[in-house]
Design a protein around this motif. Structure first.
Motif, short mmCIF file in Angstrom:
data_model
loop_
_atom_site.label_atom_id
_atom_site.label_comp_id
_atom_site.label_asym_id
_atom_site.label_seq_id
_atom_site.Cartn_x
_atom_site.Cartn_y
_atom_site.Cartn_z
N LEU A 194 -3.60 7.59 -5.93
CA LEU A 194 -2.77 8.73 -5.54
C LEU A 194 -2.50 8.72 -4.03
O LEU A 194 -1.37 8.96 -3.60
CB LEU A 194 -3.46 10.04 -5.95
CG LEU A 194 -2.73 11.31 -5.55
CD1 LEU A 194 -1.36 11.38 -6.26
CD2 LEU A 194 -3.55 12.52 -5.87
N ILE A 195 -3.52 8.40 -3.27
CA ILE A 195 -3.35 8.36 -1.81
C ILE A 195 -2.38 7.26 -1.42
O ILE A 195 -1.50 7.46 -0.57
CB ILE A 195 -4.72 8.18 -1.12
CG1 ILE A 195 -5.54 9.45 -1.32
CG2 ILE A 195 -4.54 7.87 0.37
CD1 ILE A 195 -6.94 9.37 -0.77
N LEU A 196 -2.49 6.11 -2.05
CA LEU A 196 -1.57 5.01 -1.76
C LEU A 196 -0.13 5.41 -2.09
O LEU A 196 0.80 5.15 -1.32
CB LEU A 196 -1.97 3.76 -2.55
CG LEU A 196 -1.07 2.54 -2.33
CD1 LEU A 196 -1.09 2.13 -0.86
CD2 LEU A 196 -1.51 1.39 -3.21
N SER A 197 0.08 6.09 -3.20
CA SER A 197 1.41 6.56 -3.59
C SER A 197 1.96 7.53 -2.56
O SER A 197 3.13 7.47 -2.17
CB SER A 197 1.38 7.23 -4.96
OG SER A 197 1.01 6.30 -5.93
N LEU A 198 1.10 8.45 -2.11
CA LEU A 198 1.54 9.42 -1.10
C LEU A 198 1.91 8.73 0.22
O LEU A 198 2.89 9.09 0.87
CB LEU A 198 0.45 10.47 -0.86
CG LEU A 198 0.25 11.47 -2.00
CD1 LEU A 198 -0.96 12.36 -1.70
CD2 LEU A 198 1.49 12.30 -2.20
N VAL A 199 1.12 7.73 0.60
CA VAL A 199 1.42 6.99 1.83
C VAL A 199 2.76 6.28 1.70
O VAL A 199 3.59 6.29 2.62
CB VAL A 199 0.28 6.00 2.16
CG1 VAL A 199 0.69 5.04 3.27
CG2 VAL A 199 -0.97 6.76 2.55
N ILE A 200 3.01 5.67 0.54
CA ILE A 200 4.28 4.96 0.33
C ILE A 200 5.45 5.94 0.38
O ILE A 200 6.47 5.68 1.02
CB ILE A 200 4.25 4.19 -1.02
CG1 ILE A 200 3.27 3.02 -0.90
CG2 ILE A 200 5.64 3.71 -1.40
CD1 ILE A 200 2.98 2.32 -2.22
N VAL A 201 5.31 7.09 -0.28
CA VAL A 201 6.38 8.09 -0.26
C VAL A 201 6.62 8.60 1.16
O VAL A 201 7.76 8.72 1.62
CB VAL A 201 6.05 9.26 -1.22
CG1 VAL A 201 7.00 10.43 -0.99
CG2 VAL A 201 6.10 8.79 -2.66
N LEU A 202 5.54 8.86 1.87
CA LEU A 202 5.66 9.33 3.25
C LEU A 202 6.36 8.28 4.12
O LEU A 202 7.26 8.60 4.90
CB LEU A 202 4.28 9.67 3.82
CG LEU A 202 4.28 10.24 5.23
CD1 LEU A 202 5.05 11.55 5.28
CD2 LEU A 202 2.85 10.44 5.71
N PHE A 203 5.97 7.02 3.96
CA PHE A 203 6.60 5.94 4.71
C PHE A 203 8.09 5.86 4.38
O PHE A 203 8.93 5.71 5.28
CB PHE A 203 5.90 4.61 4.39
CG PHE A 203 6.51 3.46 5.12
CD1 PHE A 203 6.24 3.25 6.46
CD2 PHE A 203 7.38 2.59 4.47
CE1 PHE A 203 6.82 2.19 7.14
CE2 PHE A 203 7.96 1.54 5.14
CZ PHE A 203 7.68 1.33 6.49
N ALA A 204 8.44 5.99 3.11
CA ALA A 204 9.85 5.93 2.70
C ALA A 204 10.64 7.08 3.31
O ALA A 204 11.78 6.90 3.77
CB ALA A 204 9.96 5.95 1.18
N LEU A 205 10.05 8.26 3.35
CA LEU A 205 10.74 9.42 3.95
C LEU A 205 10.97 9.22 5.44
O LEU A 205 12.04 9.52 5.97
CB LEU A 205 9.94 10.70 3.69
CG LEU A 205 9.98 11.21 2.26
CD1 LEU A 205 9.01 12.39 2.11
CD2 LEU A 205 11.38 11.63 1.87
#
Ligand code: FES
Length: 126
Positions: A2-13
């Motif tokens: 979940l943390i990895l997914s959040l980091v990826i989404v944050l990076f994409a934003l």
């Protein structure tokens, strides 16, 4: 996971924000009737844009909106005149698009006419 997914989404934003930043800011083109053309950021002050481009309008207040000398005529693209400007103009001038450049915030492409620097009178003084 979940943390990895959040980091990826944050990076994409962050990447999307950075990539589209110049498009959000926007640029407009200010065309003078003598054929000159100036690019300027949306939201900039017309008096300052013209001055930076070497188009010096008369001014004794330095762009503070009190001398009424920085007159130009906006032929296309003008926003509504401000109530602070209105008292400086005759009805005929208002109809013809005369504005105080220092009171104009550039919002879109403009076509403007500036006074001939060799034919300056003291129209702004009353
Ligand atoms: S520069 Fe004085 S009113 Fe615009």
């Amino acid at each position: 996971m979940l943390i990895l997914s959040l980091v990826i989404v944050l990076f994409a934003l962050v990447a999307a924000f950075w990539f589209f930043r110049p498009l959000r800011r926007g640029q407009v083109r200010i065309t003078l009737t003598d054929g000159r053309s100036i690019r300027a950021p949306v939201g900039s002050n017309l008096f300052q844009v013209l001055r930076d481009a070497g188009v010096d309008l008369p001014s004794t207040c330095g762009g503070q909106g009190s001398c009424a000398q920085c007159r130009c005529r906006i032929l296309r693209g003008a926003e509504r005149i401000t109530e602070q400007e209105r008292p400086y103009f005759s009805p005929e001038e208002l109809r013809s698009g005369v504005r105080l450049a220092c009171r104009v915030t550039v919002q879109r492409d403009l076509l403007i006419e500036v006074p001939d620097p060799t034919d300056r009178s003291d129209k702004g003084r009353s």
